[in-house]
Structure formats: C-alpha cells, structure tokens
Design a protein around this motif. Structure first.
Motif, PDB file in Angstrom:
ATOM      1  N   HIS A  52       0.842  -1.202   0.000  1.00 17.60           N
ATOM      2  CA  HIS A  52       0.000   0.000   0.000  1.00 17.60           C
ATOM      3  C   HIS A  52       0.873   1.246   0.000  1.00 17.60           C
ATOM      4  N   GLU A  67       1.992   2.863   7.463  1.00 15.52           N
ATOM      5  CA  GLU A  67       2.563   1.819   6.631  1.00 15.52           C
ATOM      6  C   GLU A  67       3.222   0.737   7.475  1.00 15.52           C
ATOM      7  N   ARG A  70       1.189  -2.421   8.519  1.00 17.29           N
ATOM      8  CA  ARG A  70       0.902  -3.476   7.557  1.00 17.29           C
ATOM      9  C   ARG A  70       2.146  -4.334   7.347  1.00 17.29           C
ATOM     10  N   GLN A  77      -5.246  -9.137   1.891  1.00 13.95           N
ATOM     11  CA  GLN A  77      -5.931  -7.862   2.022  1.00 13.95           C
ATOM     12  C   GLN A  77      -7.414  -8.067   1.752  1.00 13.95           C
ATOM     13  N   TYR A  88      -6.241  -6.552   6.844  1.00 17.81           N
ATOM     14  CA  TYR A  88      -5.022  -7.183   6.340  1.00 17.81           C
ATOM     15  C   TYR A  88      -4.604  -8.256   7.329  1.00 17.81           C
ATOM     16  N   SER A  91      -2.478  -8.956  11.533  1.00 17.87           N
ATOM     17  CA  SER A  91      -2.604  -7.697  12.255  1.00 17.87           C
ATOM     18  C   SER A  91      -2.433  -7.949  13.754  1.00 17.87           C
ATOM     19  N   SER A 336      -1.868  -9.544  -1.548  1.00 16.74           N
ATOM     20  CA  SER A 336      -1.156  -8.310  -1.900  1.00 16.74           C
ATOM     21  C   SER A 336      -0.315  -8.503  -3.145  1.00 16.74           C
TER      22      SER A 336
END
Length: 416
Positions: A52, A67, A70, A77, A88, A91, A336
């Motif tokens: 991302h 950022e 993640r 995702q 995501y 986590s 991703s």
C-alpha cells in the motif's frame, strides 16, 4: 537369448530403460531448479513492492506510522461488506465488522509461504500458531447475532459472477473439490454457478460452502462474559477443538443452537494445507499447483457466513441464490501479490455502494470512521482527523474516488 538377435534386443531394451531413467532424473533437476528460482523471484518482489502507498493531501501526516502497521511481506488484504473498514492479515489486533444481522470482529493469520527461510526462522507474527503444524493459514471470526439465525449456518467462499471453464478445468476443479470433501465431509456444498447464457431468472453465484461442524474450533461465551481475545496465544486452549478431541467436538456442535446473547468464536484452518492464499494457488489437492484464477476468474473472492431461508428451497431447487441468503459475515479478499484489476475494483465499489444503500440507517454505516480511528490508535484532535483521512485514502478502496462511504467519512473529518 544366447542368439545374436536376442543379445541385441536385450541391449536395446536396457538402453531405452537407461535413457528414460536419465530423462526422468533431468526433469526432476529442472523442476527443482525452477522452484528455487520461483521462490527467489517471489521473495524479491514481495519485499521490494510495498502493498500500500497511503495517498495523503497533508504534509504533516506520519505516513510511515500507518505503513508500518501493515506487513512488509506478501499478505492477505480485503474489505468488509457492508462497508466497515478494510482488513489485512497478521494484524496485531482484530478488525471490526457489522451487518444488519450481526456484529463482530475478524483476524486472519498466515505463515509466510512465499519465503521458506522466513517461515523456518519463526521470526514473523503469530509464528507460534504455525510452528510444528501443517496449516498455512487460520481464519478467526467472533460475532454475536442481532437476530436468531434461521436455517443451517454455512461458511465458505463465493464469487461475484459466473466463470466459464474448459472441460479440463472442470475436471481439475472436481479433483480439488473431492480432496476438500475428504477433509470436511460430504455435506460440503459446491456449485459452479448458473451460466447466464443458458439460465433464465435469478442466477446462482459460484459457491463453495461448508456446515458449522467444518470449523476446527468453536468457543461459546455466555452473555455478559468477556469473549477470548482473537490475538491471544492462549486461544487454542479455549472451547472445543476437533484436533484435541474429535468426538467431543462433534457432540458439542450437534448440540449447539445459535441464538442472540452469547458470543461465538469460530476458527477455521482444516483445508489451508491445500489453499495458499498468499501465493494465490492450490497445492497438494492435485499433483501440480493450480492458480486460483483458473477457478475464480480474477480476485477478489468473497468469504462469507450465511444461512439459506428454509422456506425458499425445495426438492427441485436447492440453489443458494442471493435472494435466499442472510449474511452474517462477508469479506472480499485478495493477496497483496495478486490484487484486483481496476475493473474488478470498480465492480467491488458498486457492491459496497449497493450494500451501503441497503443498510442505510444501520449503525454500521455511521461508525466506520470512529471504529477505524480507535482500531488504528490514531491521535486525537486535528492531527488525528488528518491521519484518519490518510488512512481512509490508503484503504483497500484506494483509487475509487467519489465512493460515497469514503467521501462521507472524509467530509465528516473535514467539517470537524
């Protein structure tokens, strides 16, 4: 055999056998070399291309803070339907969702199948869940019902549209489904969906769904008590588990009646050894690896918990049509490393918008902003609101400018 012709024939046969053995050995070497090269390419790609990039219009927002939350490696995702934020995998805390019929949270864990060395090192989040285990991922869903479910609760995946398949692909799919049926039982429901070119009326979407006992662990928390933490390393010891005692697990599931009040925690991983959601492929169910796209067209894929209204099916029509379903959990997800195309994202945008319109006035339409802010641990005041705007613009719907839910949250933040 003692004649010249017999000796010549034996030598020729031995030569052919030796040649075939040599060719087979060379093919094994080439295959091994290709696998090592593939692993290097995946590793290089996953670490050099962050999943991302936050799109912020504010210079003072700490984008690195968002950022850093993640994974920097390949991961899962997704976003919830109805809209209540994105998700995501791996986590540190679960993600909140809400539907007109339920509310809860979800946590998805996976091992780094894209990097063998990282996997062996155990130096990644939730490594304790996978060390010494054959599973590649685990899905944890915790929810309470607003309305008592009618009909059998089903858990599985579905596609948004029919995917044409060749005869060979259908044979491959049947082999995969047979392998999965061997793991979760014969009550598995599978449909390739209705072909719009040959079917009149409402179309059934492609679906793969399993009954309640296909889960691997279930925890029932009475009303008024605190349910277990989905991110806790002690969760595996809670409730009933198929791995700990299969007979007790099946007996508990048979006696389980879903109702309003208690909180239910469902954990699922039994078929994960066949489905690599990070590399977006099927392994082990058939001799070769098969990309998900052969069966699902293109990402995203929908994971869902639903019931089919009992009075809408009969002996002649057992289809799981959308008009017959009541959803308690629905998540559009992808890897991703294999994200949806722009066209698919636009289609997902329409799905989210339709769900938002159908559920206007429910709490899940007015609280994504506050829940997202609390989940991300954002600061208060103007800086917190600016950070929230950056987080929303960096969500799974990035690039979909003009989306009502996102713009509504951005507008609220701006006015505040």
């Amino acid at each position: 055999l003692t004649s010249d012709a017999g000796i010549a024939g034996a030598v020729g046969l031995a030569s052919r056998v030796a040649l075939r053995v040599l060719l087979a050995f060379l093919l094994v070497l080439v295959a091994a070399r290709c696998r090592r090269l593939q692993a290097k390419v995946i590793k290089a790609f996953s670490f050099s291309h962050p999943p991302h990039q936050l799109l912020s219009t504010f210079d003072d927002v700490d984008e690195e803070a968002f950022e850093s939350s993640r994974p920097k490696y390949a991961h899962l995702q997704g976003c919830f339907l109805p809209p209540s934020g994105d998700l995501y995998s791996n986590s540190p805390a679960p993600f909140v969702f809400e539907t007109p019929l339920s509310r809860g949270q979800c946590l998805f864990l996976h091992r780094p199948t894209h990097d063998v060395q990282l996997d062996r090192s155990g130096n990644y989040p939730y490594a304790h869940v996978f060390t010494g285990q054959g599973k590649q991922w685990e899905c944890r869903i915790q929810l309470s019902f607003k309305v008592e479910p009618e009909g059998a609760l089903m858990f599985g995946i579905e596609l948004d549209e029919y995917v044409p398949m060749s005869r060979g692909t259908k044979y491959a799919m049947e082999a995969v489904v047979s392998a999965l049926r061997w793991v979760v039982g014969n009550e598995l429901y599978h449909s390739i969906g209705d072909d719009p070119s040959t079917t009149n009326g409402e179309l059934e979407k492609p679906a793969f769904a399993m009954p309640l006992w296909a889960f691997d662990q279930i925890v029932v928390t009475p009303e008024g008590e605190a349910p277990p933490d989905l991110a806790s390393p002690d969760l595996a010891a809670e409730g009933v588990s198929r791995a700990r005692n299969r007979a007790d697990f099946l007996a508990a599931v048979s006696d389980l009646k879903l109702r309003t009040g208690p909180t239910y925690t469902f954990c699922f991983w039994s078929i994960s050894k066949f489905l690599d959601v990070v590399r977006w492929q099927i392994n082990g169910a058939v001799p070769m690896s098969i990309g998900f796209d052969r069966f699902c067209g293109h990402p995203p894929v929908m994971a869902s918990l639903y019931t089919v209204a009992p009075d809408t099916v009969n002996a002649h029509d057992q289809r799981h049509l959308q008009s017959r379903k009541n959803y308690y959990f629905r998540l559009a997800f992808w890897s991703s490393e294999h994200r949806p195309s722009s066209a698919k994202l636009r289609k997902l945008h329409k799905l989210v918008e339709a769900d938002s319109s159908r559920n206007s006035g429910s709490s899940c339409d007015t609280s994504p902003m506050s829940r997202t802010r609390l989940r991300a641990g954002l600061p208060g005041g103007r800086r917190g609101l600016q950070s929230l705007q950056a987080l929303l613009r960096g969500s799974c719907l990035e690039g979909l400018t003009g989306h009502p839910a996102v713009e509504r949250c951005l507008g609220d933040a701006h006015r505040a």
